[in-house]
Design a protein around this motif. Sequence first.
Motif, PDB file in Angstrom:
ATOM      1  N   LEU A  60       0.830  -1.209   0.000  1.00  0.00           N
ATOM      2  CA  LEU A  60       0.000   0.000   0.000  1.00  0.00           C
ATOM      3  C   LEU A  60       0.862   1.256   0.000  1.00  0.00           C
ATOM      4  O   LEU A  60       0.600   2.202  -0.747  1.00  0.00           O
ATOM      5  CB  LEU A  60      -0.945  -0.002   1.202  1.00  0.00           C
ATOM      6  CG  LEU A  60      -1.884   1.189   1.328  1.00  0.00           C
ATOM      7  CD1 LEU A  60      -2.811   1.258   0.130  1.00  0.00           C
ATOM      8  CD2 LEU A  60      -2.682   1.096   2.613  1.00  0.00           C
ATOM      9  N   LYS A  61       1.908   1.254   0.805  1.00  0.00           N
ATOM     10  CA  LYS A  61       2.756   2.440   0.939  1.00  0.00           C
ATOM     11  C   LYS A  61       3.552   2.729  -0.330  1.00  0.00           C
ATOM     12  O   LYS A  61       3.656   3.881  -0.755  1.00  0.00           O
ATOM     13  CB  LYS A  61       3.706   2.252   2.114  1.00  0.00           C
ATOM     14  CG  LYS A  61       4.556   3.449   2.424  1.00  0.00           C
ATOM     15  CD  LYS A  61       5.381   3.224   3.666  1.00  0.00           C
ATOM     16  CE  LYS A  61       6.213   4.457   3.972  1.00  0.00           C
ATOM     17  NZ  LYS A  61       6.997   4.280   5.185  1.00  0.00           N
ATOM     18  N   PHE A  62       4.129   1.711  -0.938  1.00  0.00           N
ATOM     19  CA  PHE A  62       5.034   1.935  -2.054  1.00  0.00           C
ATOM     20  C   PHE A  62       4.407   1.765  -3.438  1.00  0.00           C
ATOM     21  O   PHE A  62       4.908   2.321  -4.409  1.00  0.00           O
ATOM     22  CB  PHE A  62       6.256   1.020  -1.939  1.00  0.00           C
ATOM     23  CG  PHE A  62       7.109   1.336  -0.742  1.00  0.00           C
ATOM     24  CD1 PHE A  62       7.866   2.496  -0.703  1.00  0.00           C
ATOM     25  CD2 PHE A  62       7.134   0.490   0.350  1.00  0.00           C
ATOM     26  CE1 PHE A  62       8.649   2.807   0.394  1.00  0.00           C
ATOM     27  CE2 PHE A  62       7.908   0.785   1.455  1.00  0.00           C
ATOM     28  CZ  PHE A  62       8.671   1.952   1.484  1.00  0.00           C
ATOM     29  N   PHE A  63       3.335   0.976  -3.533  1.00  0.00           N
ATOM     30  CA  PHE A  63       2.751   0.710  -4.842  1.00  0.00           C
ATOM     31  C   PHE A  63       1.337   1.263  -5.007  1.00  0.00           C
ATOM     32  O   PHE A  63       0.779   1.197  -6.090  1.00  0.00           O
ATOM     33  CB  PHE A  63       2.765  -0.798  -5.132  1.00  0.00           C
ATOM     34  CG  PHE A  63       4.152  -1.361  -5.191  1.00  0.00           C
ATOM     35  CD1 PHE A  63       4.947  -1.175  -6.305  1.00  0.00           C
ATOM     36  CD2 PHE A  63       4.665  -2.066  -4.118  1.00  0.00           C
ATOM     37  CE1 PHE A  63       6.233  -1.686  -6.359  1.00  0.00           C
ATOM     38  CE2 PHE A  63       5.951  -2.578  -4.154  1.00  0.00           C
ATOM     39  CZ  PHE A  63       6.741  -2.385  -5.276  1.00  0.00           C
ATOM     40  N   GLY A  64       0.747   1.730  -3.941  1.00  0.00           N
ATOM     41  CA  GLY A  64      -0.551   2.371  -4.030  1.00  0.00           C
ATOM     42  C   GLY A  64      -1.724   1.455  -3.715  1.00  0.00           C
ATOM     43  O   GLY A  64      -1.582   0.256  -3.503  1.00  0.00           O
ATOM     44  N   SER A  65      -2.883   2.070  -3.703  1.00  0.00           N
ATOM     45  CA  SER A  65      -4.084   1.358  -3.281  1.00  0.00           C
ATOM     46  C   SER A  65      -4.557   0.327  -4.295  1.00  0.00           C
ATOM     47  O   SER A  65      -5.147  -0.685  -3.913  1.00  0.00           O
ATOM     48  CB  SER A  65      -5.203   2.347  -2.962  1.00  0.00           C
ATOM     49  OG  SER A  65      -5.521   3.103  -4.109  1.00  0.00           O
ATOM     50  N   SER A  66      -4.325   0.555  -5.570  1.00  0.00           N
ATOM     51  CA  SER A  66      -4.764  -0.418  -6.581  1.00  0.00           C
ATOM     52  C   SER A  66      -4.022  -1.737  -6.424  1.00  0.00           C
ATOM     53  O   SER A  66      -4.631  -2.809  -6.447  1.00  0.00           O
ATOM     54  CB  SER A  66      -4.549   0.132  -7.988  1.00  0.00           C
ATOM     55  OG  SER A  66      -5.355   1.251  -8.207  1.00  0.00           O
ATOM     56  N   ALA A  67      -2.711  -1.662  -6.265  1.00  0.00           N
ATOM     57  CA  ALA A  67      -1.912  -2.876  -6.076  1.00  0.00           C
ATOM     58  C   ALA A  67      -2.294  -3.559  -4.769  1.00  0.00           C
ATOM     59  O   ALA A  67      -2.405  -4.790  -4.704  1.00  0.00           O
ATOM     60  CB  ALA A  67      -0.426  -2.543  -6.083  1.00  0.00           C
ATOM     61  N   SER A  68      -2.509  -2.771  -3.732  1.00  0.00           N
ATOM     62  CA  SER A  68      -2.897  -3.331  -2.442  1.00  0.00           C
ATOM     63  C   SER A  68      -4.254  -4.014  -2.517  1.00  0.00           C
ATOM     64  O   SER A  68      -4.462  -5.070  -1.912  1.00  0.00           O
ATOM     65  CB  SER A  68      -2.926  -2.227  -1.387  1.00  0.00           C
ATOM     66  OG  SER A  68      -3.307  -2.741  -0.141  1.00  0.00           O
ATOM     67  N   TYR A  69      -5.179  -3.426  -3.268  1.00  0.00           N
ATOM     68  CA  TYR A  69      -6.499  -4.029  -3.436  1.00  0.00           C
ATOM     69  C   TYR A  69      -6.391  -5.374  -4.152  1.00  0.00           C
ATOM     70  O   TYR A  69      -7.039  -6.347  -3.756  1.00  0.00           O
ATOM     71  CB  TYR A  69      -7.415  -3.080  -4.230  1.00  0.00           C
ATOM     72  CG  TYR A  69      -8.755  -3.686  -4.519  1.00  0.00           C
ATOM     73  CD1 TYR A  69      -9.732  -3.755  -3.532  1.00  0.00           C
ATOM     74  CD2 TYR A  69      -9.040  -4.222  -5.769  1.00  0.00           C
ATOM     75  CE1 TYR A  69     -10.960  -4.335  -3.794  1.00  0.00           C
ATOM     76  CE2 TYR A  69     -10.266  -4.802  -6.037  1.00  0.00           C
ATOM     77  CZ  TYR A  69     -11.221  -4.855  -5.051  1.00  0.00           C
ATOM     78  OH  TYR A  69     -12.430  -5.434  -5.302  1.00  0.00           O
ATOM     79  N   ILE A  70      -5.561  -5.456  -5.166  1.00  0.00           N
ATOM     80  CA  ILE A  70      -5.391  -6.705  -5.916  1.00  0.00           C
ATOM     81  C   ILE A  70      -4.798  -7.790  -5.020  1.00  0.00           C
ATOM     82  O   ILE A  70      -5.290  -8.914  -4.984  1.00  0.00           O
ATOM     83  CB  ILE A  70      -4.520  -6.467  -7.170  1.00  0.00           C
ATOM     84  CG1 ILE A  70      -5.280  -5.603  -8.167  1.00  0.00           C
ATOM     85  CG2 ILE A  70      -4.102  -7.790  -7.797  1.00  0.00           C
ATOM     86  CD1 ILE A  70      -4.429  -5.062  -9.300  1.00  0.00           C
ATOM     87  N   ILE A  71      -3.746  -7.440  -4.282  1.00  0.00           N
ATOM     88  CA  ILE A  71      -3.129  -8.412  -3.361  1.00  0.00           C
ATOM     89  C   ILE A  71      -4.129  -8.812  -2.274  1.00  0.00           C
ATOM     90  O   ILE A  71      -4.224  -9.985  -1.907  1.00  0.00           O
ATOM     91  CB  ILE A  71      -1.846  -7.833  -2.722  1.00  0.00           C
ATOM     92  CG1 ILE A  71      -0.812  -7.497  -3.790  1.00  0.00           C
ATOM     93  CG2 ILE A  71      -1.275  -8.781  -1.679  1.00  0.00           C
ATOM     94  CD1 ILE A  71      -0.290  -8.678  -4.569  1.00  0.00           C
TER      95      ILE A  71
END
Length: 108
Positions: A60-71
């Motif tokens: 979430l911190k380094f790649f953003g909310s979209s990447a965090s949502y996918i993971i």
Amino acid sequence: MENTSVNEGKTAAIISHFWIVGLVIAFIMNMNKKNYFASFYIRQMIGLNIIQFLNGAIILKFFGSSASYIIGAITFVLWIISLIGAFKGEEKEVPVVGEHFQNWFRNI
């Protein structure tokens, strides 16, 4: 695996799927009388909880909310697969990472 072992460990295995609190409760339940089935799912859930923690702390911190949502969505699907396996009384490793969890946390 013997059916009695599955039946004895099924409750702890299912409880381990409910966040960190359930994982700690299942770990404590499994301390005195080690049950292989319960230990299997405790190891799975330790791994999934670590992924979820890293998702919130790093992705979430380094790649953003979209990447965090996918993971997060992928982790949720893996959690569902594991929970269904626990309810059925089957040792069902989560795809891709389940085998690694079993090796990394084999002392539990």
